[in-house]
Scaffold this motif. Structure first.
Motif, short mmCIF file in Angstrom:
data_model
loop_
_atom_site.label_atom_id
_atom_site.label_comp_id
_atom_site.label_asym_id
_atom_site.label_seq_id
_atom_site.Cartn_x
_atom_site.Cartn_y
_atom_site.Cartn_z
N ALA A 1 3.33 13.35 -5.35
CA ALA A 1 3.42 12.69 -4.04
C ALA A 1 4.79 12.89 -3.41
CB ALA A 1 3.13 11.20 -4.20
N ASP A 2 4.79 13.51 -2.24
CA ASP A 2 6.01 13.63 -1.45
C ASP A 2 6.30 12.31 -0.74
OD1 ASP A 2 6.40 16.43 -1.99
OD2 ASP A 2 4.79 16.84 -0.56
N VAL A 3 5.24 11.68 -0.23
CA VAL A 3 5.33 10.38 0.43
C VAL A 3 4.12 9.55 0.00
CG1 VAL A 3 6.69 11.04 2.46
CG2 VAL A 3 4.22 11.35 2.49
N ILE A 4 4.34 8.23 -0.07
CA ILE A 4 3.26 7.36 -0.52
C ILE A 4 3.34 6.03 0.22
CG2 ILE A 4 4.62 6.50 -2.48
CD1 ILE A 4 1.99 6.38 -4.10
N HIS A 5 2.19 5.53 0.61
CA HIS A 5 2.04 4.17 1.15
C HIS A 5 1.05 3.50 0.21
CE1 HIS A 5 1.66 0.90 4.04
NE2 HIS A 5 0.35 0.99 3.89
N GLY A 6 1.57 2.71 -0.71
CA GLY A 6 0.74 2.14 -1.77
C GLY A 6 -0.28 1.13 -1.28
N SER A 7 -1.30 0.93 -2.09
CA SER A 7 -2.33 -0.05 -1.76
C SER A 7 -2.04 -1.37 -2.47
CB SER A 7 -3.70 0.47 -2.17
OG SER A 7 -3.78 0.60 -3.58
N PHE B 1 -3.32 -5.82 -2.37
CA PHE B 1 -4.11 -6.93 -1.83
C PHE B 1 -5.43 -6.48 -1.20
CE2 PHE B 1 0.43 -8.15 -1.47
CZ PHE B 1 0.44 -9.06 -2.50
N GLY B 2 -6.12 -5.57 -1.88
CA GLY B 2 -7.43 -5.14 -1.43
C GLY B 2 -7.43 -4.08 -0.36
N HIS B 3 -6.25 -3.63 0.09
CA HIS B 3 -6.17 -2.60 1.11
C HIS B 3 -5.97 -1.24 0.45
CE1 HIS B 3 -6.12 -5.48 4.31
NE2 HIS B 3 -4.97 -6.03 3.90
N LEU B 4 -6.41 -0.19 1.12
CA LEU B 4 -6.22 1.17 0.63
C LEU B 4 -4.81 1.65 0.92
CD1 LEU B 4 -9.54 2.84 1.86
CD2 LEU B 4 -9.04 1.87 -0.39
N GLY B 5 -4.37 2.61 0.13
CA GLY B 5 -3.09 3.27 0.35
C GLY B 5 -3.34 4.76 0.50
N VAL B 6 -2.27 5.51 0.70
CA VAL B 6 -2.40 6.94 0.91
C VAL B 6 -1.14 7.64 0.39
CG1 VAL B 6 -1.47 6.84 3.25
CG2 VAL B 6 -3.05 8.67 2.64
N ALA B 7 -1.31 8.88 -0.05
CA ALA B 7 -0.18 9.70 -0.52
C ALA B 7 -0.43 11.14 -0.10
CB ALA B 7 -0.04 9.59 -2.03
N ILE B 8 0.65 11.90 0.07
CA ILE B 8 0.54 13.31 0.45
C ILE B 8 1.34 14.16 -0.52
CG2 ILE B 8 1.08 15.03 2.23
CD1 ILE B 8 0.62 12.88 4.33
N ASP B 9 0.73 15.26 -0.97
CA ASP B 9 1.36 16.27 -1.80
C ASP B 9 1.36 17.56 -0.98
OD1 ASP B 9 2.05 18.29 -3.58
OD2 ASP B 9 0.70 17.62 -5.16
N GLU C 1 -9.98 3.26 5.83
CA GLU C 1 -9.06 2.49 6.67
C GLU C 1 -7.84 2.10 5.85
OE1 GLU C 1 -8.94 -1.32 9.71
OE2 GLU C 1 -10.41 -1.34 8.09
N ILE C 2 -6.69 2.59 6.28
CA ILE C 2 -5.42 2.27 5.65
C ILE C 2 -4.77 1.18 6.50
CG2 ILE C 2 -3.25 3.18 4.73
CD1 ILE C 2 -5.84 4.64 3.71
N VAL C 3 -4.70 -0.04 5.99
CA VAL C 3 -4.16 -1.17 6.75
C VAL C 3 -2.65 -1.25 6.54
CG1 VAL C 3 -4.20 -3.68 7.04
CG2 VAL C 3 -6.34 -2.44 6.59
N PHE C 4 -1.91 -1.27 7.64
CA PHE C 4 -0.46 -1.39 7.60
C PHE C 4 0.01 -2.81 7.86
CE2 PHE C 4 -0.97 3.07 7.69
CZ PHE C 4 0.19 3.61 7.17
N HIS C 5 -0.79 -3.57 8.59
CA HIS C 5 -0.45 -4.97 8.84
C HIS C 5 -1.74 -5.75 9.08
CE1 HIS C 5 1.30 -8.62 10.49
NE2 HIS C 5 0.48 -8.51 11.51
N GLN C 6 -1.81 -6.93 8.48
CA GLN C 6 -2.93 -7.82 8.77
C GLN C 6 -2.41 -9.25 8.77
OE1 GLN C 6 -6.49 -7.16 6.53
NE2 GLN C 6 -7.67 -8.47 7.88
N HIS C 7 -2.66 -9.94 9.86
CA HIS C 7 -2.24 -11.33 10.01
C HIS C 7 -3.46 -12.21 9.77
CE1 HIS C 7 0.10 -14.69 11.69
NE2 HIS C 7 -1.08 -15.12 12.13
N PHE C 8 -3.35 -13.10 8.81
CA PHE C 8 -4.44 -14.02 8.53
C PHE C 8 -4.15 -15.34 9.22
CE2 PHE C 8 -4.44 -11.04 4.98
CZ PHE C 8 -5.76 -10.61 5.03
#
Length: 178
Positions: A24-30, A32-40, A132-139
């Motif tokens: 992974a060059d960059v990663i946005h981890g998952s 609290f039930g949300h998906l994350g993403v990484a790029i190689d 769906e990669i969630v970056f912010h969620q307000h409950f």
């Protein structure tokens, strides 16, 4: 406490990826039930991270579109081979947060609060064609002031840009080392 949990989850996910020949060059981890993403970038692959489950690793060529969503409405969508001018104009007019505050037409739009910011990643897969990669969620009631989400908006803009770059270069041959 939330940031600490996210950092630990991201470290675990990065370790799981590296054991599968994904660097992974960059990663946005998952978390609290949300998906994350990484790029190689070297291997021209990206991964969808789903907590403790095995990551879904995909080739750049499998990416078909990427879309930014704010409170359930599309702000910008880029398909393979196309660029959406409205989002680019919004970014130019409104600065770093312009992509999220500008609409498809590039017009200015005031946003007082935001409940959810996410990136939809479309892939050529019949079973799961969109993530769906969630970056912010307000409950709760109301939302988060847009001015308090500058960092989050910057992260989302960066990830959207990375996926736009993948779409723009997905059909190019892999460079060979000199």
């Amino acid at each position: 406490m939330v940031d600490n949990a996210k950092q630990k989850a991201t470290a675990r996910q990065k370790g799981r990826l590296s054991s599968s020949d994904f660097n992974a060059d960059v990663i946005h981890g998952s978390t609290f039930g949300h998906l994350g993403v990484a790029i190689d970038g070297n291997n021209r692959k990206f991964a969808i991270l789903n907590g403790e489950q095995a990551p879904k690793v995909l080739d750049f060529s499998q990416l078909t579109a990427v879309e930014v969503y704010r409170d359930g409405q599309s702000i910008s969508k880029t398909n393979r081979g196309s660029q959406v001018a409205g989002a680019a104009v919004g970014a130019l007019l409104l600065g770093p947060a312009g992509l999220l505050l500008g609409g498809l037409t590039g017009s200015k739009k005031a946003v007082d609060t935001i409940k959810k910011l996410s990136l939809l990643v479309y892939v050529s897969d019949f079973v799961t064609p969109v993530y769906e990669i969630v970056f912010h969620q307000h409950f709760g009631t109301g939302g988060t002031k847009a001015s308090d989400l500058t960092t989050t908006m910057g992260q989302l803009n960066s990830w959207h840009g990375r996926f736009q770059a993948i779409l723009a270069t997905a059909n190019q041959p892999t460079p060979t080392p000199a």
